[in-house]
Design a protein around this motif. Structure first.
Motif, PDB file in Angstrom:
ATOM      1  N   LEU A   1      -5.774  -3.753 -12.391  1.00  0.00           N
ATOM      2  CA  LEU A   1      -5.943  -5.177 -12.102  1.00  0.00           C
ATOM      3  C   LEU A   1      -7.272  -5.659 -12.680  1.00  0.00           C
ATOM      4  N   ARG A   2      -8.312  -4.841 -12.478  1.00  0.00           N
ATOM      5  CA  ARG A   2      -9.621  -5.222 -13.010  1.00  0.00           C
ATOM      6  C   ARG A   2      -9.558  -5.379 -14.532  1.00  0.00           C
TER       7      ARG A   2
ATOM      8  N   ASP B   1      -3.462   3.365  -4.808  1.00  0.00           N
ATOM      9  CA  ASP B   1      -3.953   1.992  -4.732  1.00  0.00           C
ATOM     10  C   ASP B   1      -5.225   1.802  -5.552  1.00  0.00           C
ATOM     11  N   GLN B   2      -6.021   2.861  -5.670  1.00  0.00           N
ATOM     12  CA  GLN B   2      -7.256   2.790  -6.449  1.00  0.00           C
ATOM     13  C   GLN B   2      -6.934   2.534  -7.926  1.00  0.00           C
TER      14      GLN B   2
ATOM     15  N   PHE C   1      -4.269   1.112  -9.029  1.00  0.00           N
ATOM     16  CA  PHE C   1      -3.745  -0.256  -9.111  1.00  0.00           C
ATOM     17  C   PHE C   1      -4.903  -1.243  -9.274  1.00  0.00           C
ATOM     18  N   VAL C   2      -5.932  -1.073  -8.442  1.00  0.00           N
ATOM     19  CA  VAL C   2      -7.085  -1.976  -8.523  1.00  0.00           C
ATOM     20  C   VAL C   2      -7.756  -1.863  -9.887  1.00  0.00           C
TER      21      VAL C   2
ATOM     22  N   LEU D   1       0.834  -1.201   0.000  1.00  0.00           N
ATOM     23  CA  LEU D   1       0.000   0.000   0.000  1.00  0.00           C
ATOM     24  C   LEU D   1       0.868   1.250   0.000  1.00  0.00           C
ATOM     25  N   GLY D   2       0.333   2.353  -0.509  1.00  0.00           N
ATOM     26  CA  GLY D   2       1.063   3.598  -0.343  1.00  0.00           C
ATOM     27  C   GLY D   2       1.104   4.462  -1.579  1.00  0.00           C
ATOM     28  N   GLY D   3       0.848   3.857  -2.750  1.00  0.00           N
ATOM     29  CA  GLY D   3       0.768   4.669  -3.955  1.00  0.00           C
ATOM     30  C   GLY D   3      -0.696   4.953  -4.237  1.00  0.00           C
TER      31      GLY D   3
END
Lengths: 286, 286
Positions: free
Chosen positions: B98-99, B91-92, B94-95, B87-89
């Motif tokens: 990923l999706r 993160d939204q 990133f998700v 965590l820390g960048g």
């Protein structure tokens, strides 16, 4: 930046494998023919999980051990590990620690990745095991009427972290309860390993099982009775927390610390007091 | 601190799983009943693999894609992934990435770990797949007399990294050749993905197969003919490099770039010149 809880909630909106158990358990499962494979993946990062001056042999041991501990909580027998390694520290010591833990638990290396990274090191590990009993134990299977047990003594890792000689080993070289997990798997209701603090993990098991769990603090085996409250909260002990039908014979050494009840006012009853907020019960990320 | 080569040599002195292929291949294999499972584990670290200002949606896509590319080189169909996330960048984002990648390739998330880390971020991924053809293709199975092929065009990732608009996608969102890998698996001699530079990966395939491979530079499909030499060396393209019996029908779009020969003076013959030192052929870690 998200908290761990927010990030997990976001991940739950992605396509999930049925064996992910909705990302609410420690391990993922894959059914292959007659077998169930069990997977665990954990990271360890400098500053967050180990100190810069730590012996990387200890870090390697612990990285493997904490992944094996999750397999233990599923009654799984390890098949092998995949390692992600960031070069740059004392890589020779890392390999030595890896040799010791893999030899001790008879687990082979299967593969992985090696990178050159800058700054604080992060190591990753995937442990792969084979379930020895089905259904595979889970934290969500605690049954009202069951008794609640924990292996070993909690708080040793805390004392080791603080530098007490006789507990250094508990902090640096935790011993996953693989044999105990395999012996317990066919018998237990709920089972999980204690990684983030006993009380927090009890709370989580009760919540996941939709039960309440009543704990008698005086019954909990702690490494320092004068600091019992901290011992029950600090974590990093890698003991097994499990439930068994009342009166069942114990196949392993463990201590009864409470009972599972129908879900009442709160997941945790600590010496009769309802605890509905997990804050302060253990170590929570992010 | 060790180099990657020294570290791998040290790891080879540890207890190894037979499916590790002596840590000389990209993936590990486990035989379970009638099935062969294929595992790949890769890390991506800030500064080493992506820039601090990178969109974490691209990083998430690439992390999954490069692991799937290794499965593709084995002709494996993905079962799921395990993610290790610091965590820390953003993160939204990133998700979101990923999706997109999980949906595009119909791969579910199985589990993983989330940590709070300080400093540069590291992400880890384990991809798990099921072999569709046995024996599972490997880089060590190139056969003298076979023709050598590569899918797509090399050098696009390099041009994308440099900021050329039409190649940004190739750098940020590489497309693993999963369908091609499955189509090729029953037919090929050697197969691997091109991650560290075409010439270096050809060199490695020849060495692993104890053959020589003769490459005609003019036959290699490059993104910029004026910089053909760089395109063949830069890497990050995630195309498939494979060998087929001379004259065999191609089941996928690919270009013939050379031939496999009995082992001669050197693993690589580039336009007839023997190359026995891999230095300068591509990207090597550590």
């Amino acid at each position: 930046m998200m908290t761990e809880g927010e990030f997990l909630a976001a991940l739950r909106t992605l396509p999930l494998h049925p064996g992910s158990r909705d990302l609410r358990d420690d391990c993922a499962l894959i059914e292959i023919g007659e077998e169930t494979l069990v997977f665990n993946h954990d990271l360890m990062a400098e500053d967050t999980h180990f100190r810069r001056e730590a012996d990387l042999a200890d870090v390697a041991w612990k990285l493997v051990a904490l992944n094996l501990s999750d397999l233990a909580s599923k009654g799984a027998k390890p098949i092998g590990i995949l390692l992600g390694h960031a070069l740059g520290g004392n890589d020779q010591r890392f390999v030595e620690g890896l040799r010791e833990v893999l030899t001790t638990y008879d687990v082979p290396l299967m593969g992985g990745d090696t990178i050159a990274a800058t700054g604080a090191s992060t190591f990753s590990l995937t442990a792969i095991g084979r379930a020895t009993s089905r259904p595979v134990p889970s934290r969500s299977a605690a049954v009202p009427g069951h008794s609640v047990f924990v292996t070993g003594t909690v708080g040793r890792a805390m004392l080791g972290f603080e530098g007490f000689d006789e507990h250094l080993e508990a902090f640096n070289r935790p011993r996953p309860r693989l044999e105990e997990g395999i012996a317990l798997a066919p018998l237990v209701g709920g089972m999980m390993d204690v990684s983030d603090g006993l009380l927090l993990d009890v709370f989580r098991m009760a919540k996941a099982s939709n039960t309440s769990i009543a704990i008698e603090a005086s019954a909990v085996p702690v490494a320092d009775p004068d600091r019992a409250s901290e011992c029950m909260r600090w974590g990093d002990d890698y003991e097994l927390l499990f439930t068994l039908p009342s009166g069942a014979a114990l196949p392993v050494a463990a201590t009864m610390i409470g009972t599972v009840e129908e879900r009442g006012r709160a997941p945790l009853l600590l010496d009769g007091n309802a605890v509905s907020d997990p804050e302060g019960l253990g170590y929570q990320h992010g």
